[in-house]
Write a protein that holds these residues in place. Structure first.
Motif, mmCIF file in Angstrom:
data_model
loop_
_atom_site.group_PDB
_atom_site.id
_atom_site.type_symbol
_atom_site.label_atom_id
_atom_site.label_comp_id
_atom_site.label_asym_id
_atom_site.label_seq_id
_atom_site.Cartn_x
_atom_site.Cartn_y
_atom_site.Cartn_z
ATOM 1 N N ILE A 1 3.053 21.941 82.390
ATOM 2 C CA ILE A 1 2.961 21.915 83.789
ATOM 3 C C ILE A 1 1.562 21.994 83.977
ATOM 4 O O ILE A 1 0.842 21.360 84.811
ATOM 5 C CB ILE A 1 3.725 23.143 84.260
ATOM 6 C CG1 ILE A 1 5.441 22.819 84.431
ATOM 7 C CG2 ILE A 1 3.254 23.536 85.847
ATOM 8 C CD1 ILE A 1 6.308 24.000 84.877
ATOM 9 N N ASP A 2 0.925 22.835 83.173
ATOM 10 C CA ASP A 2 -0.609 22.949 83.242
ATOM 11 C C ASP A 2 -1.167 21.452 83.154
ATOM 12 O O ASP A 2 -2.113 21.013 83.984
ATOM 13 C CB ASP A 2 -1.171 23.795 82.096
ATOM 14 C CG ASP A 2 -1.044 25.394 82.582
ATOM 15 O OD1 ASP A 2 -0.888 25.712 83.749
ATOM 16 O OD2 ASP A 2 -0.989 26.114 81.633
ATOM 17 N N ALA A 3 -0.702 20.509 82.296
ATOM 18 C CA ALA A 3 -1.308 19.291 81.889
ATOM 19 C C ALA A 3 -1.200 18.265 83.258
ATOM 20 O O ALA A 3 -2.157 17.569 83.353
ATOM 21 C CB ALA A 3 -0.733 18.731 80.686
ATOM 22 N N GLU A 4 -0.116 18.455 83.788
ATOM 23 C CA GLU A 4 0.318 17.710 85.041
ATOM 24 C C GLU A 4 0.723 18.233 86.270
ATOM 25 O O GLU A 4 1.511 17.733 86.875
ATOM 26 C CB GLU A 4 1.152 16.538 84.699
ATOM 27 C CG GLU A 4 0.797 15.640 83.653
ATOM 28 C CD GLU A 4 -0.291 14.764 84.005
ATOM 29 O OE1 GLU A 4 -0.411 14.431 84.976
ATOM 30 O OE2 GLU A 4 -0.962 14.005 83.095
ATOM 31 N N ARG A 5 0.055 19.593 86.696
ATOM 32 C CA ARG A 5 0.341 20.179 87.794
ATOM 33 C C ARG A 5 0.750 19.664 88.894
ATOM 34 O O ARG A 5 1.884 19.719 89.660
ATOM 35 C CB ARG A 5 -0.533 21.465 87.995
ATOM 36 C CG ARG A 5 -0.108 22.401 89.050
ATOM 37 C CD ARG A 5 -0.842 23.599 89.174
ATOM 38 N NE ARG A 5 -0.970 24.367 87.759
ATOM 39 C CZ ARG A 5 -0.052 25.194 87.370
ATOM 40 N NH1 ARG A 5 0.827 25.676 88.185
ATOM 41 N NH2 ARG A 5 -0.323 26.003 86.418
ATOM 42 N N ASP A 6 -0.154 18.675 89.424
ATOM 43 C CA ASP A 6 0.257 18.021 90.934
ATOM 44 C C ASP A 6 1.147 16.786 90.835
ATOM 45 O O ASP A 6 1.291 16.364 91.712
ATOM 46 C CB ASP A 6 -1.560 17.497 91.347
ATOM 47 C CG ASP A 6 -1.988 16.530 90.296
ATOM 48 O OD1 ASP A 6 -2.002 16.593 88.955
ATOM 49 O OD2 ASP A 6 -2.704 15.581 90.603
ATOM 50 N N ARG A 7 1.194 16.536 89.438
ATOM 51 C CA ARG A 7 2.330 15.197 89.283
ATOM 52 C C ARG A 7 3.831 15.799 89.152
ATOM 53 O O ARG A 7 4.686 14.741 89.330
ATOM 54 C CB ARG A 7 1.945 14.456 88.128
ATOM 55 C CG ARG A 7 0.322 13.709 88.487
ATOM 56 C CD ARG A 7 0.218 12.770 87.362
ATOM 57 N NE ARG A 7 0.836 11.803 87.331
ATOM 58 C CZ ARG A 7 0.882 10.611 86.316
ATOM 59 N NH1 ARG A 7 0.104 10.791 85.258
ATOM 60 N NH2 ARG A 7 1.322 9.461 86.491
ATOM 61 N N ILE A 8 3.961 16.758 89.058
ATOM 62 C CA ILE A 8 5.228 17.453 88.500
ATOM 63 C C ILE A 8 5.875 17.719 89.924
ATOM 64 O O ILE A 8 5.434 18.963 90.497
ATOM 65 C CB ILE A 8 5.361 18.528 87.730
ATOM 66 C CG1 ILE A 8 4.857 17.991 86.153
ATOM 67 C CG2 ILE A 8 6.737 19.135 87.634
ATOM 68 C CD1 ILE A 8 4.822 19.265 85.056
ATOM 69 N N ARG A 9 6.456 16.893 90.824
ATOM 70 C CA ARG A 9 6.970 17.093 91.927
ATOM 71 C C ARG A 9 8.671 17.602 92.088
ATOM 72 O O ARG A 9 8.989 17.985 93.317
ATOM 73 C CB ARG A 9 6.812 15.951 92.872
ATOM 74 C CG ARG A 9 5.589 15.005 92.859
ATOM 75 C CD ARG A 9 4.409 15.940 93.479
ATOM 76 N NE ARG A 9 4.926 16.335 94.915
ATOM 77 C CZ ARG A 9 4.307 17.222 95.783
ATOM 78 N NH1 ARG A 9 3.311 17.880 95.376
ATOM 79 N NH2 ARG A 9 4.774 17.361 96.960
ATOM 80 N N GLN A 10 9.147 17.373 91.007
ATOM 81 C CA GLN A 10 10.418 17.597 91.055
ATOM 82 C C GLN A 10 11.034 18.313 89.836
ATOM 83 O O GLN A 10 10.425 18.196 88.578
ATOM 84 C CB GLN A 10 11.415 16.681 91.190
ATOM 85 C CG GLN A 10 11.233 15.937 92.381
ATOM 86 C CD GLN A 10 11.893 14.610 92.681
ATOM 87 O OE1 GLN A 10 11.436 13.569 91.889
ATOM 88 N NE2 GLN A 10 13.130 14.473 93.348
ATOM 89 N N LEU A 11 11.799 19.390 89.575
ATOM 90 C CA LEU A 11 12.347 19.947 88.436
ATOM 91 C C LEU A 11 13.932 19.826 88.401
ATOM 92 O O LEU A 11 14.532 20.185 89.353
ATOM 93 C CB LEU A 11 12.041 21.472 88.515
ATOM 94 C CG LEU A 11 10.353 22.141 88.351
ATOM 95 C CD1 LEU A 11 10.153 23.429 88.478
ATOM 96 C CD2 LEU A 11 9.570 21.453 87.308
#
Length: 276
Positions: free
Chosen positions: A206-216
């Motif tokens: 999540i830290d590496a791509e925080r703004d790109r993880i839009r769905q879990l």
């Protein structure tokens, strides 16, 4: 009026309060108040219910709505056209905010179905390649599809399993996708179970791509490594959710549930009540 120290402090306090109120309002508008998941951000991947949907689309979706869901993520339309499936959803007060679709039929067809279903987001659910070059070419394909989807008003993403974290030609396919896809056009739907199953540190991902993880994708992991209903296994979802502040959709899923509707109910109740 003279600007006394008292006046200055009072004015500063008012401005700080106004800023805090504005920030809170922005967070509420985004649908993610701190410490809980808003009702409208909870969804379910209908792949979880595929065996029931194959037999009875309206009846199964009615039970999903009765459990409290307002949103679903589609994975096919079970013998109906996209428009027909949308009619059933509309009649039950459900929205297919997201949908899984592959690129085999072309991006134009994908967009057409997504619009008919009412999707805001479209996600490629699976891909496997034997070489790093294969993954690089796929990343380029995702970029092109993402550009077209964005022009059509849709968000476009990719959903992981565990094999993206196994080296191919000395590199991780997940890293190839991270580095080669354009963040303007391609986001990630992070499947939490598969990432943990692959031995990954989810918080680091999540830290590496925080703004790109839009769905879990929210599925739990039992002590023996098998999938479990959300909140019944070993995964520390409160810590994950607190970390994933940019996630906009929390999607219940189980690949092989013994009782699909029970999984749907347990998952919804957990996401409605979990706090951090």
């Amino acid at each position: 009026m003279p600007l006394t120290r008292r006046t200055l402090l009072h004015t500063t306090a008012l401005l700080a309060a106004a800023a805090a109120t504005a920030a809170t309002g922005t967070a509420a508008a985004a649908g993610h108040p701190r410490g809980r998941i808003p009702h409208e951000a909870i969804s379910i991947q209908l792949y979880t219910l595929r065996t029931l949907l194959d037999e009875d689309v309206p009846g199964t979706l009615r039970q999903v709505a009765e459990l409290g869901y307002r949103s679903v993520e589609t994975a096919g339309t079970h013998g109906r056209t996209a428009a027909e499936f949308r009619t059933v959803l509309d009649d039950l007060g459900l929205r297919a905010t997201s949908g899984h679709a592959d690129l085999d039929g072309g991006v134009d067809a994908l967009i057409e179905d997504a619009r008919a279903l009412g999707n805001r987001q479209v996600v490629v659910p699976h891909a496997v390649f034997d070489t790093a070059d294969g993954w690089r070419a796929f990343a380029d394909e995702l970029n092109e599809a993402g550009r077209k989807c964005r022009a059509a008003g849709l968000r476009f993403g990719y959903h992981n399993h565990d094999h993206e974290f196994a080296p191919v030609d000395g590199v991780l396919p997940y890293d190839v996708l991270r580095e080669r896809t354009d963040r303007r056009f391609v986001h990630f739907e992070l499947d939490l179970y598969w990432a943990v199953h692959a031995g990954q540190d989810v918080l680091a991902l999540i830290d590496a791509e925080r703004d790109r993880i839009r769905q879990l994708h929210v599925k739990d992991r039992a002590p023996d490594g098998e999938m479990a209903d959300p909140g019944t296994g070993t995964m520390d979802f409160p810590a994950i959710f607190a970390h994933a502040r940019s996630a906009c959709e929390y999607i219940v899923e189980h690949d092989q549930p013994t009782d699909p509707l029970r999984t749907a109910g347990v998952g919804f109740d957990y996401l409605r009540t979990v706090r951090w």
